[in-house]
Write an enzyme that holds these catalytic residues in place. Sequence first.
Site, PDB file in Angstrom:
ATOM      1  CE  LYS A   1      -2.041  -0.875   3.932  1.00  0.00           C
ATOM      2  NZ  LYS A   1      -1.399  -2.135   4.358  1.00  0.00           N
TER       3      LYS A   1
ATOM      4  NE  ARG B   1       7.262  -0.084   9.541  1.00  0.00           N
ATOM      5  CZ  ARG B   1       6.058  -0.064   8.963  1.00  0.00           C
ATOM      6  NH1 ARG B   1       5.906   0.540   7.803  1.00  0.00           N
ATOM      7  NH2 ARG B   1       5.032  -0.653   9.529  1.00  0.00           N
TER       8      ARG B   1
END
Length: 212
Positions: free
Chosen positions: A13, A155
Amino acid sequence: MKMVFLGPPGAGKGTLSSLASKRLGLPHISTGDLFREAVRRETELGKKVKGIMAEGKLVPDELTIALVSERLAAPDTASGWILDGFPRTIPQAEALQAIEPVDLVVDFDVGDELILMRLTGRRVCGSCGKIYHVATMPPKVEGVCDVCGKPLTTRPDDREEAIRTRLAAYREQTQPLIAWYGEQGIIESIDGSGSPETVYGLFAGALARHHS
Ligand code: ADP
C-alpha cells in the site's frame, strides 16, 4: 477522488500510494507515517503510540480518528486524497464516512508467505522514508538511501513477533472492512503480488472501471 488503500501489512500500500500520489497529484496520507513522525519528534502523541506500534498492535481508535480528522482539514485535501492504513477498524470507517465519504476502496490481495518475505526484507530510509527490499528492490549501495544518502533502517515492527501481531490485527479488525465497503459497492480488489509497476497497472484498470 477520495480513495482508501486497504490490505494486510506488506501488501504494498505504501509503495503504490507513493506512485499514485505522484502520478495523480493527490496527497498520500499514511497514518503509519504520521504516527512514526510523531514518535520521531517525541510529541505527546508519539510517546503514547511508540510502544503500541513497536509491538504491532493497533493504536486506539480515538487517537487515530483525531489524527486523521485534523489531517483531512488541511487545504491540500480539497481535490481528494489517498488514505493508506486508515480506516483499519469498523469504528474508524464509520468516523471517516461522517467526515468525508470515500469514492473508491482498493483492496490489495497478497498471500501470507509473500507478506513475510516482504516485511522481513524491508528497509526504510530514516530520513526521507523511501522503501527498499534487500532482495527485490535493493538500493544501489547496500544500506544507503539512493535519494538522500542517509542510512537505511529496519522498522521496529518488522521483527517476526510484531509481524505476527500485525497480521492477527489485520484479520480480526481490518478484514471485516472488505465486506463493509462491499455492501456499498465501492470496493475493487486487485492482485498485489506483482512488481510495483504491475500492481500500478492493475490499480489504473480498477480506477478506469470505477469511472466508467
Ligand atoms: P503496515 O501496514 O505495514 O502494518 P503502517 O505503517 O500502516 O504499517 O502502520 C504501522 C503501525 O501504525 C500499525 O501497526 C499501528 O500500530 C499504527 N497504525 C497505523 N494506522 C493505524 C490505524 N488506522 N489504526 C490504528 N493503528 C494504526
